[in-house]
Design a protein around this motif. Structure first.
Motif, PDB file in Angstrom:
ATOM      1  N   TYR A 157       0.829  -1.219  -0.013  1.00 48.11           N
ATOM      2  CA  TYR A 157       0.044   0.085  -0.038  1.00 48.11           C
ATOM      3  C   TYR A 157       0.873   1.419  -0.024  1.00 48.11           C
ATOM      4  N   VAL A 179      -7.636   1.455 -11.695  1.00 42.13           N
ATOM      5  CA  VAL A 179      -7.597   0.349 -10.440  1.00 42.13           C
ATOM      6  C   VAL A 179      -8.476  -0.828 -10.779  1.00 42.13           C
ATOM      7  N   PRO A 183     -14.673  -3.937  -7.115  1.00 41.01           N
ATOM      8  CA  PRO A 183     -14.894  -5.600  -6.977  1.00 41.01           C
ATOM      9  C   PRO A 183     -16.405  -6.084  -7.062  1.00 41.01           C
ATOM     10  N   THR A 189     -17.392  -5.114  -0.192  1.00 39.12           N
ATOM     11  CA  THR A 189     -16.537  -4.517  -1.388  1.00 39.12           C
ATOM     12  C   THR A 189     -15.780  -3.285  -1.234  1.00 39.12           C
ATOM     13  N   ALA A 192     -12.287  -3.765   0.102  1.00 38.35           N
ATOM     14  CA  ALA A 192     -11.608  -4.262  -1.124  1.00 38.35           C
ATOM     15  C   ALA A 192     -11.202  -3.027  -2.218  1.00 38.35           C
ATOM     16  N   PHE A 193     -12.133  -2.299  -2.427  1.00 39.44           N
ATOM     17  CA  PHE A 193     -12.011  -1.150  -3.377  1.00 39.44           C
ATOM     18  C   PHE A 193     -11.020  -0.152  -2.913  1.00 39.44           C
ATOM     19  N   ASN A 195      -8.615  -0.690  -0.744  1.00 38.14           N
ATOM     20  CA  ASN A 195      -7.302  -1.357  -1.036  1.00 38.14           C
ATOM     21  C   ASN A 195      -6.637  -1.336  -2.237  1.00 38.14           C
ATOM     22  N   ARG A 196      -7.700  -1.583  -3.106  1.00 35.34           N
ATOM     23  CA  ARG A 196      -6.959  -1.463  -4.788  1.00 35.34           C
ATOM     24  C   ARG A 196      -6.687   0.029  -5.168  1.00 35.34           C
ATOM     25  N   ARG A 199      -3.031   0.586  -3.525  1.00 41.14           N
ATOM     26  CA  ARG A 199      -2.038   0.092  -4.034  1.00 41.14           C
ATOM     27  C   ARG A 199      -1.836   0.965  -5.438  1.00 41.14           C
ATOM     28  N   HIS A 200      -2.535   1.711  -5.672  1.00 41.45           N
ATOM     29  CA  HIS A 200      -2.154   2.552  -7.090  1.00 41.45           C
ATOM     30  C   HIS A 200      -1.722   3.965  -6.890  1.00 41.45           C
TER      31      HIS A 200
END
Length: 244
Positions: A157, A179, A183, A189, A192-193, A195-196, A199-200
């Motif tokens: 992250y 991204v 999800p 979700t 999870a979104f 965290n996407r 990471r970007h």
């Protein structure tokens, strides 16, 4: 008329409640947006009746695949395909405060990324004690998210964890596509979104003036313990409840 900002509201069997969010959106100080309701297979006509008298363009998109992630992802992609460059989302049981869209737009233009707003409890659903319990559970979820080892930077992250409520968020169309979108599975979700996105990019900001009054019906559906389990990513217990 089309606008650069689109507001997405996923809805499933919300005939008795969706009028509240529609009235709250009509009361926004910044009404230069298109409203897209992602109907997740419900049967009422509330939104279509509202569209005839709304002070902004309204579209209804049917997404038959059940799940809020599927509804939101389909709606965001539809909005982008029709010219949206800025995306915001709230839920059918929530009440965005009058400055919500203006704060979302300003946050997106300033950051170029993901904007996380502030959630409070709806004042028309519970008294002071119920609202205090709700805010305590939100704070507990935010604290757990920050200390949870799986959310630490060593897992790739680029920015620290922030509490991200799917019913009060905004993102640029460019970042959403970069991204891979929301999800569609599994639930929840929202984390999870987030965290996407983490990471970007580091462009994840929080705006305290982007406020949504959140429904407390999850507490009634799950109970206090079940709701705490949900915020702590432990599930709500054995009784499945669709609280969209």
């Amino acid at each position: 008329m089309r606008t650069d900002l689109w507001v997405v509201v996923p809805a499933y069997q919300e005939q008795d409640r969706i009028d509240g969010v529609l009235r709250a959106l009509a009361a926004q100080r910044d009404r230069g947006f298109t409203l897209l309701v992602a109907d997740n297979g419900s049967t009422d006509g509330t939104v279509r009746a509202f569209a005839a008298r709304a002070p902004f363009p309204v579209e209804v998109l049917v997404e038959p695949e059940k799940g809020v992630g599927s509804a939101v992802d389909t709606a965001f992609r539809h909005a982008i395909a029709h010219g949206a460059t800025l995306l915001a989302r709230t839920d059918a049981d929530c009440l965005p405060e009058p400055g919500w869209t203006a704060a979302a737009r300003a946050g997106l233009l300033d950051s170029g990324g993901l904007v996380c707003g502030r959630v409070t409890a709806r004042r028309d659903e519970h008294g002071p004690a119920g609202r205090a319990v709700f805010l305590l559970l939100v704070a507990l979820g935010a604290f757990f998210g920050r200390i949870r080892p799986a959310h630490h930077r060593r897992h790739g992250y680029l920015t620290p964890y922030r509490m991200h409520a799917g019913n009060n968020m905004a993102i640029t169309a460019e970042l959403y596509q970069a991204v891979g979108g929301m999800p569609r599975r599994p639930s929840p979700t929202d984390r999870a979104f987030l965290n996407r996105v983490r990471r970007h990019t580091t462009a994840v900001v929080r705006r305290r003036d982007m406020v949504v009054q959140n429904s407390t019906r999850r507490i009634r559906a799950y109970g206090v313990v079940g709701t705490a389990r949900w915020y702590l990513e432990r599930g709500a217990g054995p009784r499945p409840v669709d609280v969209r």
